[in-house]
Design a protein around this motif. Structure first.
Motif, PDB file in Angstrom:
ATOM      1  N   GLN A  32     -30.336 122.388 -13.312  1.00 16.69           N
ATOM      2  CA  GLN A  32     -30.955 121.075 -13.118  1.00 16.69           C
ATOM      3  C   GLN A  32     -31.636 120.973 -11.758  1.00 16.69           C
ATOM      4  N   GLU A  33     -32.014 122.131 -11.227  1.00 14.90           N
ATOM      5  CA  GLU A  33     -32.620 122.155  -9.890  1.00 14.90           C
ATOM      6  C   GLU A  33     -34.109 121.829  -9.919  1.00 14.90           C
ATOM      7  N   ASN A  34     -34.772 122.156 -11.029  1.00 11.97           N
ATOM      8  CA  ASN A  34     -36.224 121.970 -11.118  1.00 11.97           C
ATOM      9  C   ASN A  34     -36.540 120.555 -11.584  1.00 11.97           C
ATOM     10  N   ALA A  35     -36.971 119.707 -10.675  1.00 14.15           N
ATOM     11  CA  ALA A  35     -37.232 118.294 -10.986  1.00 14.15           C
ATOM     12  C   ALA A  35     -38.335 118.140 -12.021  1.00 14.15           C
ATOM     13  N   GLU A  36     -39.354 118.990 -11.918  1.00 17.54           N
ATOM     14  CA  GLU A  36     -40.473 118.904 -12.861  1.00 17.54           C
ATOM     15  C   GLU A  36     -40.011 119.221 -14.278  1.00 17.54           C
ATOM     16  N   ALA A  37     -39.154 120.234 -14.423  1.00 16.84           N
ATOM     17  CA  ALA A  37     -38.631 120.606 -15.737  1.00 16.84           C
ATOM     18  C   ALA A  37     -37.678 119.542 -16.268  1.00 16.84           C
ATOM     19  N   LEU A  38     -36.848 118.963 -15.396  1.00 11.18           N
ATOM     20  CA  LEU A  38     -35.905 117.919 -15.816  1.00 11.18           C
ATOM     21  C   LEU A  38     -36.630 116.722 -16.416  1.00 11.18           C
ATOM     22  N   ALA A  39     -37.801 116.439 -15.933  1.00 14.77           N
ATOM     23  CA  ALA A  39     -38.557 115.287 -16.409  1.00 14.77           C
ATOM     24  C   ALA A  39     -38.960 115.437 -17.875  1.00 14.77           C
ATOM     25  N   GLU A  40     -38.858 116.649 -18.410  1.00 14.93           N
ATOM     26  CA  GLU A  40     -39.245 116.901 -19.795  1.00 14.93           C
ATOM     27  C   GLU A  40     -38.048 117.104 -20.718  1.00 14.93           C
ATOM     28  N   VAL A  41     -36.843 116.958 -20.194  1.00 14.36           N
ATOM     29  CA  VAL A  41     -35.625 117.173 -20.987  1.00 14.36           C
ATOM     30  C   VAL A  41     -35.394 115.992 -21.936  1.00 14.36           C
ATOM     31  N   GLU A  42     -35.240 116.293 -23.224  1.00 16.08           N
ATOM     32  CA  GLU A  42     -35.028 115.249 -24.232  1.00 16.08           C
ATOM     33  C   GLU A  42     -33.556 115.084 -24.601  1.00 16.08           C
ATOM     34  N   TRP A  43     -32.794 116.160 -24.524  1.00 15.48           N
ATOM     35  CA  TRP A  43     -31.366 116.036 -24.846  1.00 15.48           C
ATOM     36  C   TRP A  43     -30.540 117.019 -24.025  1.00 15.48           C
ATOM     37  N   VAL A  44     -29.284 116.629 -23.836  1.00 14.06           N
ATOM     38  CA  VAL A  44     -28.388 117.376 -22.964  1.00 14.06           C
ATOM     39  C   VAL A  44     -27.046 117.584 -23.661  1.00 14.06           C
ATOM     40  N   VAL A  45     -26.498 118.782 -23.515  1.00 20.56           N
ATOM     41  CA  VAL A  45     -25.127 119.049 -23.949  1.00 20.56           C
ATOM     42  C   VAL A  45     -24.294 119.218 -22.687  1.00 20.56           C
ATOM     43  N   GLY A  46     -23.326 118.326 -22.486  1.00 23.28           N
ATOM     44  CA  GLY A  46     -22.548 118.295 -21.254  1.00 23.28           C
ATOM     45  C   GLY A  46     -23.126 117.248 -20.313  1.00 23.28           C
ATOM     46  N   TRP A  47     -22.398 116.990 -19.244  1.00 21.90           N
ATOM     47  CA  TRP A  47     -22.865 116.011 -18.244  1.00 21.90           C
ATOM     48  C   TRP A  47     -22.093 116.229 -16.961  1.00 21.90           C
ATOM     49  N   ASN A  48     -22.682 115.807 -15.834  1.00 21.17           N
ATOM     50  CA  ASN A  48     -22.002 115.918 -14.545  1.00 21.17           C
ATOM     51  C   ASN A  48     -22.549 114.856 -13.592  1.00 21.17           C
ATOM     52  N   LYS A  49     -21.934 114.761 -12.427  1.00 21.04           N
ATOM     53  CA  LYS A  49     -22.325 113.732 -11.463  1.00 21.04           C
ATOM     54  C   LYS A  49     -23.764 113.917 -11.000  1.00 21.04           C
ATOM     55  N   GLY A  50     -24.185 115.173 -10.897  1.00 19.94           N
ATOM     56  CA  GLY A  50     -25.557 115.430 -10.480  1.00 19.94           C
ATOM     57  C   GLY A  50     -26.564 114.857 -11.461  1.00 19.94           C
ATOM     58  N   LEU A  51     -26.251 114.947 -12.742  1.00 16.18           N
ATOM     59  CA  LEU A  51     -27.159 114.394 -13.743  1.00 16.18           C
ATOM     60  C   LEU A  51     -27.163 112.867 -13.698  1.00 16.18           C
ATOM     61  N   THR A  52     -26.000 112.293 -13.393  1.00 17.24           N
ATOM     62  CA  THR A  52     -25.951 110.835 -13.240  1.00 17.24           C
ATOM     63  C   THR A  52     -26.895 110.402 -12.113  1.00 17.24           C
ATOM     64  N   GLU A  53     -26.866 111.140 -11.010  1.00 23.04           N
ATOM     65  CA  GLU A  53     -27.744 110.817  -9.885  1.00 23.04           C
ATOM     66  C   GLU A  53     -29.212 110.960 -10.280  1.00 23.04           C
ATOM     67  N   GLN A  54     -29.517 112.025 -11.031  1.00 24.75           N
ATOM     68  CA  GLN A  54     -30.891 112.242 -11.473  1.00 24.75           C
ATOM     69  C   GLN A  54     -31.340 111.125 -12.416  1.00 24.75           C
ATOM     70  N   LEU A  55     -30.453 110.728 -13.328  1.00 21.96           N
ATOM     71  CA  LEU A  55     -30.772 109.680 -14.292  1.00 21.96           C
ATOM     72  C   LEU A  55     -31.075 108.363 -13.581  1.00 21.96           C
ATOM     73  N   GLU A  56     -30.195 108.000 -12.658  1.00 21.72           N
ATOM     74  CA  GLU A  56     -30.330 106.714 -11.998  1.00 21.72           C
ATOM     75  C   GLU A  56     -31.464 106.702 -10.975  1.00 21.72           C
ATOM     76  N   ALA A  57     -31.936 107.907 -10.620  1.00 20.70           N
ATOM     77  CA  ALA A  57     -33.094 108.006  -9.726  1.00 20.70           C
ATOM     78  C   ALA A  57     -34.397 108.048 -10.527  1.00 20.70           C
ATOM     79  N   GLY A  58     -34.274 107.975 -11.859  1.00 25.66           N
ATOM     80  CA  GLY A  58     -35.463 107.956 -12.706  1.00 25.66           C
ATOM     81  C   GLY A  58     -36.083 109.315 -12.959  1.00 25.66           C
ATOM     82  N   ARG A  59     -35.312 110.397 -12.756  1.00 28.84           N
ATOM     83  CA  ARG A  59     -35.871 111.744 -12.890  1.00 28.84           C
ATOM     84  C   ARG A  59     -35.632 112.368 -14.264  1.00 28.84           C
ATOM     85  N   LEU A  60     -35.131 111.560 -15.209  1.00 28.31           N
ATOM     86  CA  LEU A  60     -34.934 112.038 -16.577  1.00 28.31           C
ATOM     87  C   LEU A  60     -35.632 111.077 -17.546  1.00 28.31           C
TER      88      LEU A  60
END
Length: 316
Positions: A32-60
């Motif tokens: 989940q390091e590539n912000a540009e690639a994360l912006a194109e992610v449609e679905w996720v298997v698993g979750w973590n605090k880093g993804l929560t931060e990305q979600l709430e920052a509008g990067r997903l």
């Protein structure tokens, strides 16, 4: 732009191949390091605090569905998922066999004197206990009649127990002898020899097992919590143990985990503490993939998952 999905947990190689074949036109991400690639992610298997931060920052912004690996969901950003219209599915159901067996196991450990025998062996002490009990003929109250509750009811009935279930609606459950609404729990809790808490953590279930509810229980009741720690007021539980209302408690979940070293629960002679492992599944990845595969197929065909979809109004 290539559509993407993100793997944020560990799956077997053969399962990854199946998902990649099913979504051959998608790119699978394992980081989940590539912000540009994360912006194109449609679905996720698993979750973590880093993804929560990305979600709430509008990067997903393209995210539509999240499949988590646990049954409990209280540690996930539910409000954000709800506001953004993201489907959340959990691992409910795959832990039912393990947790049901755990409940029967801790009950037998206490009722058949096995816990005392283990302690006596360490002291090389020969003690033939006579105050032993059977499950047969006892009544079990299962508070929460989902996948786990149903499987536990089947096992309990195989031991000759009467099973009463408690759920929100009071609707009949085939595996149980009788069910009542949660609001009517006081009408049946006094008849139970064993009370098993399998409640999820919601605003409505916080500290539902309080001094009043423990006070309504039969003297000498056995209490098991495999739901969520926040559903039990520990001070009230300790009070019920001191009064003899609760004779034994097996606790696998706690409000704060790991349990603090100075917690009075640790040293209580009539409490068995286990470190939230009742749901450990022998073939976890295989069980998880059954849910992932089914939801991935429905998401592919219908644009939404169908199994274990969380209702954000109920938070389960």
């Amino acid at each position: 732009m290539t559509k993407k999905w993100l793997l944020a947990t560990s799956l077997k190689e053969k399962h990854l191949e199946q998902l990649q074949n099913m979504y051959a036109d998608y790119e699978m991400l394992c980081t989940q390091e590539n912000a540009e690639a994360l912006a194109e992610v449609e679905w996720v298997v698993g979750w973590n605090k880093g993804l929560t931060e990305q979600l709430e920052a509008g990067r997903l912004p393209a995210l539509k569905w999240v499949q988590v690996i646990s049954a409990g969901i209280n540690n996930y950003p539910l409000q954000s998922f709800k506001e953004k219209g993201i489907y959340l599915t959990n691992g409910s159901g795959m832990h039912s066999e393990a947790i049901a067996e755990y409940v029967i196991g801790v009950l037998l450990t206490h009722m058949r004197g096995l816990r005392t025998a283990i302690l006596n062996q360490q002291k090389q002490k020969w003690e033939q206990m006579t105050d032993l009990h059977e499950l047969k003929g006892k009544t079990m109250l299962i508070v929460g009649s989902g996948h786990i509750g149903k499987r536990l009811a089947q096992l309990a009935k195989a031991f000759g127990m009467t099973v009463i279930g408690v759920n929100r609606s009071g609707n009949a459950v085939a595996e149980m002898d009788r069910t009542v609404k949660m609001e009517d729990i006081q009408t049946v809790i006094g008849s139970a020899d064993v009370v098993v808490d399998i409640l999820p953590q919601t605003d409505l279930t916080e500290h539902v097992f309080d001094a009043v509810l423990f006070g309504d229980m039969k003297k000498g009741v056995l209490f098991v919590n495999v739901g969520r720690g926040a559903t039990v007021d520990n001070a009230s539980l300790l009070g019920a143990l001191a009064e003899g209302t609760v004779a034994f408690a097996a606790l696998d979940v706690f409000e704060a985990e790991p349990l603090a070293e100075d917690s009075p629960l640790w040293g209580h002679p009539n409490i068995l503490i286990t470190p939230h492992f009742s749901g450990v599944v022998e073939h976890f990845k295989d069980s998880l993939f059954e849910i992932v595969q089914e939801n991935a197929e429905s998401f592919r065909l219908q644009g939404k998952p169908l199994r274990n979809v969380i209702d954000f109004e109920k938070n389960y």
